[in-house]
Design an enzyme around this catalytic site. Structure first.
Site, mmCIF file in Angstrom:
data_model
loop_
_atom_site.group_PDB
_atom_site.id
_atom_site.type_symbol
_atom_site.label_atom_id
_atom_site.label_comp_id
_atom_site.label_asym_id
_atom_site.label_seq_id
_atom_site.Cartn_x
_atom_site.Cartn_y
_atom_site.Cartn_z
ATOM 1 N N HIS A 1 0.891 5.196 1.410
ATOM 2 C CA HIS A 1 0.211 6.078 2.361
ATOM 3 C C HIS A 1 0.920 7.433 2.358
ATOM 4 C CE1 HIS A 1 -2.284 7.087 5.778
ATOM 5 N NE2 HIS A 1 -1.213 7.640 6.324
ATOM 6 N N ASN B 1 0.852 -1.187 0.000
ATOM 7 C CA ASN B 1 0.000 0.000 0.000
ATOM 8 C C ASN B 1 0.882 1.229 0.000
ATOM 9 O OD1 ASN B 1 -2.385 1.583 0.257
ATOM 10 N ND2 ASN B 1 -2.026 1.785 2.459
ATOM 11 N N ASP C 1 -2.398 0.641 8.402
ATOM 12 C CA ASP C 1 -1.159 1.357 8.047
ATOM 13 C C ASP C 1 0.036 0.979 8.918
ATOM 14 O OD1 ASP C 1 -2.639 2.681 6.106
ATOM 15 O OD2 ASP C 1 -3.140 4.354 7.428
HETATM 16 C C1 GAR Z 1 -2.898 8.958 -2.591
HETATM 17 O O1 GAR Z 1 -2.406 10.162 -2.072
HETATM 18 C C2 GAR Z 1 -2.637 7.831 -1.654
HETATM 19 O O2 GAR Z 1 -1.429 7.929 -0.958
HETATM 20 C C3 GAR Z 1 -3.792 7.981 -0.701
HETATM 21 O O3 GAR Z 1 -4.883 8.271 -1.527
HETATM 22 C C4 GAR Z 1 -4.423 9.004 -2.668
HETATM 23 C C5 GAR Z 1 -4.951 8.318 -3.897
HETATM 24 O O4 GAR Z 1 -4.693 9.078 -5.041
HETATM 25 N N1 GAR Z 1 -3.997 6.769 0.049
HETATM 26 C C6 GAR Z 1 -4.372 6.731 1.322
HETATM 27 O O5 GAR Z 1 -4.610 7.737 1.980
HETATM 28 C C7 GAR Z 1 -4.465 5.346 1.925
HETATM 29 N N2 GAR Z 1 -4.707 5.397 3.315
HETATM 30 P P1 GAR Z 1 -4.674 8.414 -6.462
HETATM 31 O O6 GAR Z 1 -6.010 7.688 -6.651
HETATM 32 O O7 GAR Z 1 -4.525 9.532 -7.428
HETATM 33 O O8 GAR Z 1 -3.526 7.456 -6.526
#
Ligand code: GAR
Length: 321
Positions: free
Chosen positions: A112, A110, A148
């Protein structure tokens, strides 16, 4: 390099990390290929992009609030059909059930948007700004059953600027995410075939046994038991004499056992070249599905076969205890 790892990407929305992973996989030296994009929202914009890029997608109905098992069953089927090796979560905003994580242990990554273990969960950038941090970043980690909290595989730091708000900060962290994720995923996909990593794993296991030291055998890394002049009980044969294996050589009981094992599991066991009838059995370690518990057992068996009586006596006493 061995064949590429087959990766499925799970998204919930925009899928910019998904796009970064897909485009990085177009480089010839990338250790993974993207074989499926799916997620928990059939209308996620990222799926349209994956379609346009010719990556197979699966659009499942949104999981029911009460019963998500149907979704995860359908997902499992799709992953199996595509013979997926690794799952990359990329903005997949759903908690994954414990039994699913267990079934894919060590195979779900994942990303984060924080420097874990700081700022887990949602609202990361607001929390970072609220705490007046001067820097933040992004982390790629293995998924465990605690939110996480799995092993961090890689991180990148990003400065917080004086005028930042959650949106500007998120945008800059996202640029860093796009650099980090493909690199770490590729490294992780290549890890089972990386001889330095394999040697480190074997070293960690061998050193758990009493009086173990390092010793080279004709230039190959080995482990001995019983001090300076101790006997070798394990050797790593790294593509020895043109073999395709990075193998662990350990002492089996004799040719009968070796023949039986090699015939039954030719993907795992082999006769190491030039070791002839010396009783060294080869266990192929540059595979995706190495059972490290079994490797530990082999090391212990071989250690027992080679250790001086004063040590094996102690072990036998411990067994009976
Ligand atoms: C990203 O910033 C990712 O790190 C975050 O969601 C966004 C998705 O953007 N993930 C989390 O917060 C997981 N807990 P994307 O769809 O453009 O990749």
């Amino acid at each position: 390099m061995s064949e590429r790892s087959r990766v499925a990407i799970l998204i919930s929305g925009r899928g910019s990390n998904m796009a970064a992973l897909i485009y990085a996989a177009r480089a010839a030296d990338c250790a993974y290929e993207v074989v499926l994009v799916t997620g928990d929202r059939p209308d996620a914009p990222g799926l349209d992009l994956a379609d346009a890029e010719g990556i197979p997608t699966a659009r499942f109905p949104r999981p029911a609030a009460k019963d998500k098992s149907q979704f995860f069953e359908a997902l499992t089927e799709a992953l199996e059909a595509e013979q997926v090796d690794l799952i990359a979560l990329a903005g997949f905003m759903r908690i994954i059930p414990a039994d699913f994580v267990e079934g894919w242990r060590g195979r779900i990554l994942n990303i984060h948007p924080s420097l874990l273990p700081k700022y887990k969960g949602v609202g990361t950038h607001e929390a970072v700004l609220g705490a007046r941090e001067t820097s933040t970043g992004a982390s790629v980690h293995l998924v465990s059953n605690e939110l996480d909290s799995g092993e961090v595989l890689g991180q990148v730091e990003v400065a917080v600027l004086p005028g930042d708000d959650p949106k500007t900060l998120a945008e800059r962290v996202l640029i860093a995410e796009h650099q980090l994720y493909p690199r770490i995923l590729s490294e992780y996909a290549a890890r089972p075939f990386n001889s330095e990593w394999i040697e480190g794993q074997v070293d960690g296991l061998a050193r758990q046994l009493p009086e173990v030291g390092r010793k080279t055998s004709h230039g190959s890394p080995g482990w001995s038991v019983g001090g300076e002049k101790g006997k070798l009980f394990a050797i790593i044969a790294n593509h020895h004499h043109g073999e395709d294996a990075v193998g662990l050589l350990i002492k089996a009981s004799g040719p009968d056992e070796m023949t039986g094992l090699i015939e039954a599991q030719p993907d795992v066991y082999y006769w190491p070249k030039y070791y002839g009838a010396s009783g060294w059995l080869g266990v192929k370690l540059n595979r995706r599905d190495v059972d490290w518990g079994q490797v530990r057992d082999w090391l212990e068996r071989s250690w027992r076969a080679c250790a001086p009586p004063r040590l094996t006596k102690l072990m036998r006493a411990a067994d009976e205890f």
